[in-house]
Enzyme design. Structure first.
Site, PDB file in Angstrom:
ATOM      1  N   TYR A 163       0.739  -1.308   0.025  1.00  0.00           N
ATOM      2  CA  TYR A 163       0.010   0.004  -0.320  1.00  0.00           C
ATOM      3  C   TYR A 163       0.836   1.230  -0.039  1.00  0.00           C
ATOM      4  CZ  TYR A 163      -3.605   3.091   1.097  1.00  0.00           C
ATOM      5  OH  TYR A 163      -4.380   4.527   1.060  1.00  0.00           O
ATOM      6  N   GLU A 196       2.094   6.256  -7.230  1.00  0.00           N
ATOM      7  CA  GLU A 196       0.898   7.357  -7.335  1.00  0.00           C
ATOM      8  C   GLU A 196       1.671   8.877  -7.377  1.00  0.00           C
ATOM      9  OE1 GLU A 196      -2.816   7.083  -5.333  1.00  0.00           O
ATOM     10  OE2 GLU A 196      -2.678   4.842  -5.432  1.00  0.00           O
TER      11      GLU A 196
END
Length: 357
Positions: A281, A288
């Site tokens: 994660y 991103e």
């Protein structure tokens, strides 16, 4: 001399109710033999603290099983009739015992008792109808959640396997055409993921709305705004890393939810579901962020999504300012979701540890 307590009685079509007036009764003995009920107990009755006894020979046969419950004020006894029916009196002898009296708190005439039975039956039928409706809703909800998680699992599995195979076959070249080979399925899966926000909002699943909203909005922002609207970004290796990390998390999450629809757990899958996100994660959020940073010069150059200001000012607000703010929000969202996922993991494994102990 044997002392007899005051006894009050009432009946229904299938039961006899006796209320024995004894306070703080102990050493209670109640039994039915050959249609005769025998009672004895030590308690505080009309004659003070003594041993009290009585016997009743019933008018018609009763079952030998008898239940009783003692409270601070009395002893309640329930006797089952052998055959359903209404008795004209309680005992064989027509003259009732002097210690026996009707229990007007529970007394009903036969017609009233029949009405009570009808009301209970109607209530039972209503509850049964509600239960059937709820079961139908639950089964429909379960089917919907199972199909949703199955579709998402198949979609992200296809993405993960396709990217892995292409990486082995084409090597480094596969990093540059990920968007054109994978994007259609990723668009479908991420649009469909919006359903998860609604599921949380309407209580279909037990999870927080805010963490779900952060993840869905964050991913769709990167997918549609950063990758989808900028052709220059679609050929960059960062697309591969973002897609690969997203799918690596989901191929464990969705099958876990599929099994949970039927209250089934697979220990290995449960561990993977609550563990693989720990490295993946943050790496996904980092990928991103890299994509957002790489897109900022392109948005500045192309002035895409810039907000024009009046001619007197003679400039516009660049979309890059939004992206700078988004980077801050992105890491704030990482902190919120990391806390949420850590609490879920802690709760899951603490529950398992308590069950083991």
């Amino acid at each position: 001399m044997t002392l007899t307590p005051l006894v009050y009685w009432a009946q229904r079509h299938e039961e006899i109710y006796l209320r024995v007036e004894l306070t703080d009764a102990v050493n209670i003995g109640v039994q039915v033999r050959e249609n005769v009920l025998q009672f004895q107990a030590l308690g505080h009755g009309a004659k003070g603290q003594h041993q009290y006894e009585f016997r009743l020979e019933f008018l018609l046969p009763v079952k030998s099983e008898v239940s009783h419950k003692s409270t601070q004020r009395q002893v309640n006894i329930t006797v089952q009739k052998e055959q359903r029916g209404w008795w004209e009196r309680l005992t064989v002898q027509e003259r009732k015992p002097v210690f026996l009296a009707p229990d007007f708190n529970r007394w009903l005439e036969e017609s009233d008792a029949e009405m009570e039975i009808r009301e209970k039956e109607e209530k039972r039928n209503r509850l049964k109808a509600v239960r059937h409706t709820e079961e139908g809703f639950v089964s429909l909800k379960t089917s919907f959640l199972f199909v949703y998680n199955l579709v998402q699992f198949l979609g992200f599995s296809w993405i993960f396997v396709n990217m892995t195979v292409r990486l082995f076959i084409f090597g480094q070249d596969s990093l540059y055409d990920t968007f054109h080979t994978i994007s259609d399925v990723m668009f479908f899966c991420q649009i469909l993921a919006s359903v998860e926000v609604l599921n949380a909002a309407f209580g279909f699943v037990r999870t927080g709305v805010i963490p779900t909203l952060i993840q869905v909005v964050g991913r769709n922002f990167v997918l549609f705004i950063i990758f989808g609207s900028l052709e220059e970004m679609q050929h960059r290796p960062v697309v591969f890393f973002v897609f690969y990390l997203w799918s690596a998390i989901e191929i464990f999450r969705y099958p876990f939810y599929m099994l949970r629809c039927f209250n089934t757990k697979w220990k290995t899958l449960t561990w993977l579901r609550y563990t693989v996100w720990i490295p993946l994660y943050p790496l996904g959020v980092l990928a991103e962020a890299v994509a957002v940073i790489q897109s900022i010069p392109i948005f500045v150059q192309t002035k895409l999504f810039s907000i024009p200001l009046p001619k007197a000012i003679g400039t516009s607000i660049s979309f890059s300012h939004v992206l700078h703010a988004y980077l801050i929000l992105m890491f704030l969202g990482l902190f919120i979701n990391f806390q949420h996922l850590y609490k879920q993991r802690k709760k899951q494994f603490q529950t398992k540890k308590r069950k083991t102990n």
